[in-house]
Design an enzyme around this catalytic site. Structure first.
Site, PDB file in Angstrom:
ATOM      1  N   ASN A 192      25.669 -30.388   1.883  1.00 49.17           N
ATOM      2  CA  ASN A 192      24.247 -30.365   1.500  1.00 49.17           C
ATOM      3  C   ASN A 192      23.382 -29.538   2.438  1.00 49.17           C
ATOM      4  OD1 ASN A 192      24.867 -32.213  -0.603  1.00 49.17           O
ATOM      5  ND2 ASN A 192      24.874 -33.840   0.934  1.00 49.17           N
ATOM      6  N   ARG A 193      23.995 -28.583   3.130  1.00 51.78           N
ATOM      7  CA  ARG A 193      23.281 -27.697   4.056  1.00 51.78           C
ATOM      8  C   ARG A 193      22.636 -28.445   5.225  1.00 51.78           C
ATOM      9  NH1 ARG A 193      26.435 -24.645   1.866  1.00 51.78           N
ATOM     10  NH2 ARG A 193      25.812 -22.872   0.602  1.00 51.78           N
TER      11      ARG A 193
END
Ligand code: FMN
Length: 214
Positions: A192-193
């Site tokens: 999810n970065r």
């Protein structure tokens, strides 16, 4: 835009990074990551790093060079002093190095200032290089315009004849640079970065570590 490559996307999931992993010595931690990169079957040239310099007009340049040695003093690479990067570093000793090891989902960024590696040390390294690379260092005025690459082959032939039967001396225009780090950032890709980043800053001879938002 004509070429949209926005679909290129990868989720990073392999590992995490905590302050306690790094402890109080970022060079020792770099050593662990460098060993992991060297041993990884999908990583070639784990020691290839981008070197960023800033020239006298404030214009930045990056290019890849090879890390050849490192310890608590810093990080060493070799190049031509008259090259574009050599001239930039003579004006502005501040540089940035970065490594990206995709198979490990890791990046390392190192800021610091360069000093020259002493000539005996550079010579000792030069003497370990293959003879072709030694001759190549003489044959190429790195970063100068040339009329055709065949010029280089011609130079090489002449140099082979000139140094036939004897060792190739290190050219005066060639040598090593030691990057003394004052900031090192370790980056580990996460889902999810929400990547994990730790910045290590040298303050009064002591490394201070902080997490950074991704
Ligand atoms: C994988 C790789 C490793 C390289 N290693 C070096 C190196 O150790 N020293 C060097 O001078 N150039 C090296 N080069 C070439 C540099 O990227 C660059 O083209 C050259 O040094 C001239 O840069 P400059 O004109 O900005 O000075 C390497 C290039 C690649 C792709």
């Amino acid at each position: 835009m004509e070429h949209n490559i926005g679909h290129l996307r990868k989720s990073y999931e392999q590992d995490q990074l905590r302050l306690q992993d790094i402890g109080d010595d970022p060079i020792a931690f770099f050593h662990l990551w460098m060993n992991a990169a060297q041993q990884h079957p999908q990583i070639e040239e784990a020691n290839a790093m981008s070197l960023a310099t800033v020239d006298s007009n404030g214009r930045p340049h990056t290019r890849v060079v090879l890390l050849k040695a490192y310890d608590a003093e810093g990080f060493v690479f070799y190049t031509n002093h008259n090259s574009q990067k050599g001239r930039a570093m003579a004006q502005n000793p501040k540089v940035c190095l970065s490594f990206f090891w995709p198979a490990l989902e890791r990046q390392v960024r190192i800021n610091g200032s360069i000093t020259m590696v002493d000539v005996p040390t550079a010579t000792a390294y030069f003497e370990t290089r293959p003879r072709g690379s030694q001759l190549g260092a003489h044959a190429s005025n790195q970063s100068q315009e040339i009329s055709d690459p065949s010029e280089l082959e011609k130079n090489l032939k002449e140099l082979e004849a000139r140094f036939a039967g004897r060792s190739v001396p290190m050219p005066k225009h060639w040598g090593g640079y030691l990057v003394k780090p004052d900031e090192i950032e370790f980056w580990q890709g996460r889902p999810n970065r929400l990547h994990h980043r730790v910045r290590c800053r040298l303050v009064d001879q002591k490394w201070n570590m902080s997490y950074l938002a991704p």
